[in-house]
Design an enzyme around this catalytic site. Structure first.
Site, PDB file in Angstrom:
ATOM      1  N   GLY A 180      -5.271 -17.795 -31.486  1.00 31.05           N
ATOM      2  CA  GLY A 180      -5.871 -19.129 -31.380  1.00 31.05           C
ATOM      3  C   GLY A 180      -4.968 -20.080 -30.603  1.00 31.05           C
ATOM      4  O   GLY A 180      -3.798 -19.787 -30.361  1.00 31.05           O
ATOM      5  N   ASN A 218      -9.108 -11.940 -49.695  1.00 27.00           N
ATOM      6  CA  ASN A 218      -8.556 -13.222 -50.155  1.00 27.00           C
ATOM      7  C   ASN A 218      -9.605 -14.330 -50.114  1.00 27.00           C
ATOM      8  O   ASN A 218      -9.712 -15.145 -51.028  1.00 27.00           O
ATOM      9  CB  ASN A 218      -7.364 -13.633 -49.290  1.00 27.00           C
ATOM     10  CG  ASN A 218      -6.145 -12.769 -49.554  1.00 27.00           C
ATOM     11  OD1 ASN A 218      -6.010 -12.190 -50.635  1.00 27.00           O
ATOM     12  ND2 ASN A 218      -5.260 -12.663 -48.578  1.00 27.00           N
ATOM     13  N   SER A 221      -9.821 -13.439 -36.586  1.00 26.74           N
ATOM     14  CA  SER A 221      -9.520 -12.051 -36.191  1.00 26.74           C
ATOM     15  C   SER A 221      -9.233 -12.011 -34.703  1.00 26.74           C
ATOM     16  O   SER A 221      -9.891 -12.732 -33.943  1.00 26.74           O
ATOM     17  CB  SER A 221     -10.708 -11.111 -36.453  1.00 26.74           C
ATOM     18  OG  SER A 221     -10.395  -9.800 -36.005  1.00 26.74           O
ATOM     19  N   ASN A 263      -3.603 -18.674 -37.962  1.00 23.06           N
ATOM     20  CA  ASN A 263      -2.169 -18.348 -37.844  1.00 23.06           C
ATOM     21  C   ASN A 263      -1.713 -18.411 -36.382  1.00 23.06           C
ATOM     22  O   ASN A 263      -0.560 -18.146 -36.072  1.00 23.06           O
ATOM     23  CB  ASN A 263      -1.842 -16.980 -38.457  1.00 23.06           C
ATOM     24  CG  ASN A 263      -2.452 -15.832 -37.673  1.00 23.06           C
ATOM     25  OD1 ASN A 263      -3.237 -16.047 -36.751  1.00 23.06           O
ATOM     26  ND2 ASN A 263      -2.099 -14.607 -38.035  1.00 23.06           N
ATOM     27  N   ASP A 266      -1.619 -17.591 -42.374  1.00 27.08           N
ATOM     28  CA  ASP A 266      -2.151 -16.239 -42.160  1.00 27.08           C
ATOM     29  C   ASP A 266      -2.963 -15.851 -43.395  1.00 27.08           C
ATOM     30  O   ASP A 266      -2.404 -15.642 -44.467  1.00 27.08           O
ATOM     31  CB  ASP A 266      -0.965 -15.283 -41.962  1.00 27.08           C
ATOM     32  CG  ASP A 266      -1.417 -13.834 -41.789  1.00 27.08           C
ATOM     33  OD1 ASP A 266      -2.640 -13.563 -41.904  1.00 27.08           O
ATOM     34  OD2 ASP A 266      -0.544 -12.986 -41.536  1.00 27.08           O
ATOM     35  N   GLY A 292      -9.539 -20.735 -32.642  1.00 28.13           N
ATOM     36  CA  GLY A 292     -10.043 -19.737 -31.696  1.00 28.13           C
ATOM     37  C   GLY A 292     -11.257 -20.251 -30.931  1.00 28.13           C
ATOM     38  O   GLY A 292     -11.678 -21.398 -31.095  1.00 28.13           O
ATOM     39  N   PHE A 293     -11.795 -19.376 -30.130  1.00 25.01           N
ATOM     40  CA  PHE A 293     -12.933 -19.734 -29.271  1.00 25.01           C
ATOM     41  C   PHE A 293     -14.146 -20.159 -30.116  1.00 25.01           C
ATOM     42  O   PHE A 293     -14.561 -21.330 -30.095  1.00 25.01           O
ATOM     43  CB  PHE A 293     -13.229 -18.538 -28.356  1.00 25.01           C
ATOM     44  CG  PHE A 293     -14.589 -18.530 -27.724  1.00 25.01           C
ATOM     45  CD1 PHE A 293     -15.084 -19.658 -27.083  1.00 25.01           C
ATOM     46  CD2 PHE A 293     -15.375 -17.377 -27.761  1.00 25.01           C
ATOM     47  CE1 PHE A 293     -16.351 -19.643 -26.493  1.00 25.01           C
ATOM     48  CE2 PHE A 293     -16.623 -17.354 -27.168  1.00 25.01           C
ATOM     49  CZ  PHE A 293     -17.118 -18.492 -26.549  1.00 25.01           C
ATOM     50  N   ARG A 318     -11.037  -9.969 -21.978  1.00 21.03           N
ATOM     51  CA  ARG A 318     -12.472  -9.706 -21.983  1.00 21.03           C
ATOM     52  C   ARG A 318     -13.061  -9.964 -20.600  1.00 21.03           C
ATOM     53  O   ARG A 318     -12.474 -10.631 -19.759  1.00 21.03           O
ATOM     54  CB  ARG A 318     -13.168 -10.535 -23.056  1.00 21.03           C
ATOM     55  CG  ARG A 318     -13.001  -9.837 -24.395  1.00 21.03           C
ATOM     56  CD  ARG A 318     -13.791 -10.475 -25.463  1.00 21.03           C
ATOM     57  NE  ARG A 318     -13.143 -11.683 -25.913  1.00 21.03           N
ATOM     58  CZ  ARG A 318     -13.496 -12.326 -27.017  1.00 21.03           C
ATOM     59  NH1 ARG A 318     -14.474 -11.870 -27.768  1.00 21.03           N
ATOM     60  NH2 ARG A 318     -12.866 -13.421 -27.377  1.00 21.03           N
ATOM     61  N   TYR A 343     -10.657  -2.470 -35.243  1.00 23.73           N
ATOM     62  CA  TYR A 343     -11.546  -3.645 -35.328  1.00 23.73           C
ATOM     63  C   TYR A 343     -12.867  -3.240 -35.990  1.00 23.73           C
ATOM     64  O   TYR A 343     -13.311  -3.863 -36.948  1.00 23.73           O
ATOM     65  CB  TYR A 343     -11.798  -4.165 -33.922  1.00 23.73           C
ATOM     66  CG  TYR A 343     -12.618  -5.428 -33.838  1.00 23.73           C
ATOM     67  CD1 TYR A 343     -12.140  -6.634 -34.336  1.00 23.73           C
ATOM     68  CD2 TYR A 343     -13.868  -5.433 -33.207  1.00 23.73           C
ATOM     69  CE1 TYR A 343     -12.880  -7.802 -34.228  1.00 23.73           C
ATOM     70  CE2 TYR A 343     -14.606  -6.596 -33.094  1.00 23.73           C
ATOM     71  CZ  TYR A 343     -14.118  -7.780 -33.600  1.00 23.73           C
ATOM     72  OH  TYR A 343     -14.853  -8.934 -33.484  1.00 23.73           O
TER      73      TYR A 343
HETATM   74  N1  UDP Z   1     -14.715  -4.883 -18.479  1.00 19.20           N
HETATM   75  C1  UDP Z   1     -14.505  -4.741 -17.122  1.00 19.20           C
HETATM   76  N2  UDP Z   1     -13.442  -5.385 -16.546  1.00 19.20           N
HETATM   77  C2  UDP Z   1     -12.588  -6.192 -17.241  1.00 19.20           C
HETATM   78  C3  UDP Z   1     -12.812  -6.343 -18.637  1.00 19.20           C
HETATM   79  C4  UDP Z   1     -13.880  -5.666 -19.217  1.00 19.20           C
HETATM   80  O1  UDP Z   1     -15.253  -4.033 -16.429  1.00 19.20           O
HETATM   81  O2  UDP Z   1     -11.641  -6.739 -16.647  1.00 19.20           O
HETATM   82  C5  UDP Z   1     -15.864  -4.203 -19.086  1.00 19.20           C
HETATM   83  C6  UDP Z   1     -15.507  -3.385 -20.320  1.00 19.20           C
HETATM   84  O3  UDP Z   1     -15.147  -2.067 -19.949  1.00 19.20           O
HETATM   85  C7  UDP Z   1     -16.800  -3.431 -21.106  1.00 19.20           C
HETATM   86  C8  UDP Z   1     -17.411  -4.773 -20.723  1.00 19.20           C
HETATM   87  O4  UDP Z   1     -16.760  -5.187 -19.542  1.00 19.20           O
HETATM   88  O5  UDP Z   1     -17.677  -2.407 -20.692  1.00 19.20           O
HETATM   89  C9  UDP Z   1     -17.209  -5.842 -21.792  1.00 19.20           C
HETATM   90  O6  UDP Z   1     -15.867  -5.829 -22.150  1.00 19.20           O
HETATM   91  P1  UDP Z   1     -15.217  -6.911 -23.105  1.00 19.20           P
HETATM   92  O7  UDP Z   1     -13.767  -6.569 -23.234  1.00 19.20           O
HETATM   93  O8  UDP Z   1     -15.545  -8.270 -22.620  1.00 19.20           O
HETATM   94  O9  UDP Z   1     -15.945  -6.765 -24.516  1.00 19.20           O
HETATM   95  P2  UDP Z   1     -16.643  -5.556 -25.321  1.00 19.20           P
HETATM   96  O10 UDP Z   1     -18.083  -5.868 -25.193  1.00 19.20           O
HETATM   97  O11 UDP Z   1     -16.313  -4.230 -24.696  1.00 19.20           O
HETATM   98  O12 UDP Z   1     -16.099  -5.697 -26.676  1.00 19.20           O
END
Ligand code: UDP
Length: 314
Positions: free
Chosen positions: A39, A102, A78, A35, A59, A13-14, A189, A148
């Protein structure tokens, strides 16, 4: 002294892949495990030829076996983006709960020290700002993020229980928004979304009015904090993140200015359910215990990250 052996889950993963790099550089024998549901082996392909690296496609929600000695475990497996845990709610719950159980069992058998990746999501949509480690959070257990958030809260609880009941050496890091090369382009994200949209000349999808805030930490800073925490003797949770807080609207403007593609713009989309309105780590504990604070400002971190996205977005 014999070479230290470390198991890193979520290795492809990252953040996991950056941790593999760091521990290889420090001379450890690194055992990666993943898994590969979120990733990507490309992130660690360069490590496969090395003698002090090995990889298990496994996994960890199922029984985990690692032959030989193990001195440390870093548990970073995760799904980690809101889109991913909406798509994989059960796996997200299982890896945080069964997977953690585990690994705690494995740590006990091997007499290994284990550090688990927790998250700012344990604070939910926080009513205290900035968030310090003593705040208990404001989480909706049955909302879309609950799978989560609650898995990570359970993870902290069972980790502390193994520490107090079995005397296991445990460490807990609460990771705030982190970015850098190797983030998955489609992970949903905000940073991968905005970079790929800006590079392709599309509208940057701002959810809601963009007034919600986040604080973004460059991955190398995070890795340094984790490295220090693992070697420390501190068992309570430690926040790691960059306190430099901005609105998502400002963030979009910064990425638009950096990529400078005249075809790119901004489009508004509905705000997802339970999206935290504000988030900023209180990092006093990390400063005091680890002597740690971020060293990359957003501009330098974003420039490095942009170099990566230029290569992977087509
Ligand atoms: N967000 C957004 N546009 C996108 C993706 C996310 O405006 O295309 C906003 C999302 O609503 C949140 C913030 O950016 O308020 C960060 O979202 P992210 O999914 O990166 O992670 P989070 O901090 O919410 O877990």
């Amino acid at each position: 002294m014999a070479q230290k052996r470390i198991l890193i889950t979520g290795a492809a993963g990252f953040i996991g892949s950056h941790l593999c790099d760091r521990y290889i550089k420090e001379g450890y024998h690194v055992i990666g495990m993943d898994n590969l549901i979120t990733g990507n082996l490309e992130n660690i392909a360069h490590l496969f030829p090395l003698e002090n690296f090995e990889f298990y496609h496994h996994d960890i929600s199922k029984f985990v076996f690692v032959p030989g000695d193990l001195h440390y475990i870093l548990h970073f497996a995760s799904p980690a983006s809101p889109i991913d845990y909406l798509k994989m709610p059960i796996q997200t719950l299982k890896v945080g709960s069964l997977g953690t159980h585990n690994l705690l069992g494995l740590a006990r058998v091997k007499k290994a020290r284990i550090l688990i990746a927790s998250t700012s999501e344990v604070y939910g949509d926080p009513l205290v700002h900035p968030q310090h480690e003593e705040y208990w959070g404001n989480v909706n257990p049955i909302g879309p993020r609950g799978v989560y958030d609650e898995a990570k809260r359970f993870q902290e609880a069972i980790t502390m229980a193994y520490h107090t009941y079995h005397g296991l050496e445990t460490r807990i890091v609460r990771i705030f928004n982190t970015y850098g090369p190797r983030m998955r382009v489609e992970d949903g994200r905000v940073l991968p979304a905005f970079f790929s949209q800006a590079i392709k000349g599309e509208g940057l999808t701002i959810f809601g009015d963009g007034s919600q805030t986040r604080s973004f930490c460059y991955v190398d800073d995070l890795v340094e904090g984790i490295f220090r925490l693992l070697l420390s003797d501190y068992v309570l949770p430690v926040n790691l993140g960059n306190p430099d807080e901005i609105t998502i609207k400002q963030f979009a403007d910064e990425i638009l200015a950096l990529v400078n593609n005249p075809k790119a713009g901004i489009v508004n989309r509905p705000l997802p359910v339970d999206d935290p309105k504000q988030r900023q780590p209180d990092i006093r504990r990390a400063k005091e215990i680890l002597g740690w604070e971020p060293t990359y400002d957003r501009r330098s971190g974003l420039l490095l990250t942009y170099e990566y996205f230029k290569q992977v977005v087509h």
